[in-house]
Write an enzyme that holds these catalytic residues in place. Structure first.
Site, PDB file in Angstrom:
ATOM      1  CG  ASP A  13      -9.328  16.455 -15.448  1.00  0.00           C
ATOM      2  OD1 ASP A  13      -9.085  16.061 -15.758  1.00  0.00           O
ATOM      3  OD2 ASP A  13     -10.486  15.622 -15.201  1.00  0.00           O
ATOM      4  NE  ARG A  20      -2.088   0.057   3.863  1.00  0.00           N
ATOM      5  CZ  ARG A  20      -1.874   0.773   4.848  1.00  0.00           C
ATOM      6  NH1 ARG A  20      -1.284   2.494   4.541  1.00  0.00           N
ATOM      7  NH2 ARG A  20      -1.320   0.056   5.458  1.00  0.00           N
ATOM      8  CE1 TYR A  48     -17.202  10.858 -15.825  1.00  0.00           C
ATOM      9  CE2 TYR A  48     -15.448  11.246 -13.838  1.00  0.00           C
ATOM     10  CZ  TYR A  48     -16.389  10.120 -14.694  1.00  0.00           C
ATOM     11  OH  TYR A  48     -16.935   8.823 -14.251  1.00  0.00           O
ATOM     12  CE  LYS A 105     -12.700   7.912 -18.686  1.00  0.00           C
ATOM     13  NZ  LYS A 105     -12.103   7.441 -17.395  1.00  0.00           N
TER      14      LYS A 105
END
Length: 405
Positions: free
Chosen positions: A196, A72, A124, A221
């Site tokens: 972004d 982690r 978004y 993406k």
């Protein structure tokens, strides 16, 4: 776990710093393959970084390890990806998360109740949902404003403002926001600026070079590029900011797994090749739609009459593969008929894969935004968003032709 591991181990921080400054002068195409990478893995001389599918790492004595203790906090495969992310965005530190929204979540966790954020109003739907349904309930206030004129931002800044959140190009209206002006304003008022960069990718623009503090990607993406992995990324230059974000990444635990890290690292190695074709095909599709008598509006920043075309021309190297359009008369049924009749374009959410996708934002990606708010930004019922893939352009045009007619 020692205090340094709350953001990264000292070894990992040093490895990041030392590795990233090797090949800093590489051109972009070379960076996608070699940037931030140790080209030979020391274990068995593998050319590609191995998938370290492990949760923990043996120690010779308490605290005696090779830079990794628990996955982690850090994993060698994820570290290789994070180095690559930093290199292609001209940053110093990269962080990989389990999704783009997990990356955004980490940024907002830099704030505290009472803080305020100024955000793009055309963004978004998942970002809007996270901001309004989660963080507003925790005492953070958001102002959603039009940023076509970036100077408008100053009208909303007050003593509680801490962050400016920018999407450019925006989703789904493909609006362009002036990053340099946003950076000037953020520095003037001592604010953080996060961009972004999902639609543009590092191939088309590097927000850190224009003054941004944080770059965010939905790596699901274009960075992954093959519609087979969900991931998010953050890239920064500032050491203190990186430490805060590494702390949040480790403490909140929304990390990606090593298999996913491997897939995105592999995807980045062909980013430049894919983006070139996405841009070529996007341009051809935009011009076809613009000349089609059944189409009313086409949104693509390469058109000279597109709002902020000149800014796009300055801060981007090309105009990308995302195109949105509306039918004549804003006819909902006509739009639905088109997306249902496409054969090469697939009706599906998401974007940025090698295959062409079509979406209906009002009922799919932006359904979480109230209708009256959607329509203020242009997300009307007839709007169709295309993620133009890398197929033969003749097949894509023919598919649009038969679906529209």
């Amino acid at each position: 776990m020692n205090i340094q591991l709350l953001f990264k181990t000292t070894t990992q921080i040093n490895n990041l710093t030392n590795t990233l400054f090797v090949g800093t002068n590489m051109k972009f195409n070379t960076k996608t393959i070699h940037g931030g990478q140790k080209d030979i893995d020391p274990a068995y001389n593998s050319v590609m970084p191995p998938i370290y599918q492990t949760t923990t790492y043996a120690q010779s004595t308490p605290g005696g390890h090779k830079g990794f203790e628990y996955s982690r906090s850090g994993n060698p495969t994820r570290a290789a990806l994070e180095n690559s992310l930093a290199a292609i965005e001209n940053g110093k530190f990269g962080l990989a998360f389990g999704s783009g929204l997990a990356a955004i979540d980490a940024v907002i966790k830099l704030l505290k109740p009472g803080d305020e954020v100024i955000s793009t109003n055309d963004l978004y739907g998942g970002s809007y949902r996270l901001f309004t349904k989660i963080f507003e309930g925790l005492g953070i206030k958001f102002h959603f404003i039009g940023m076509n004129n970036a100077n408008n931002i100053e009208n909303y800044i007050n003593k509680n403002t801490k962050l400016i959140w920018v999407e450019t190009p925006t989703n789904p209206m493909i609006n362009i926001i002036d990053i340099k002006t946003c950076a000037f304003i953020s520095k003037k008022h001592n604010l953080l600026l996060a961009v972004d960069n999902t639609f543009a990718t590092p191939y088309l623009q590097n927000p850190l070079d224009h003054g941004a503090d944080i770059v965010m990607h939905s790596a699901t993406k274009y960075l992954g590029g093959h519609s087979d992995v969900v991931m998010g990324a953050l890239i920064v230059k500032d050491d203190a900011l990186a430490k805060k974000l590494y702390f949040i990444q480790n403490a909140s635990g929304a990390i990606c797994g090593p298999q996913d890290a491997f897939l995105v690292l592999r995807g980045i190695k062909t980013l430049h090749l894919r983006m070139q074709r996405h841009c070529e095909n996007g341009k051809a599709v935009a011009h076809y739609l613009q000349n089609n008598p059944k189409i009313e509006n086409v949104y693509w920043p390469g058109f000279e009459n597109h709002p902020n075309h000149e800014i796009a021309k300055e801060q981007m190297s090309d105009y990308g593969g995302m195109v949105s359009f509306t039918t004549i008369g804003n006819n909902y049924n006509e739009a639905i008929k088109i997306v249902e009749n496409l054969k090469v374009f697939t009706l599906a959410e998401s974007l940025g894969g090698v295959e062409s996708l079509a979406g209906h934002p009002a009922s799919m990606t932006h359904a979480s935004i109230p209708k009256e708010e959607r329509e203020k930004t242009g997300v009307v019922d007839s709007l169709i968003r295309l993620s133009v893939g890398i197929e033969d352009i003749e097949d894509l045009i023919e598919d649009l032709e038969q679906a529209i007619n």
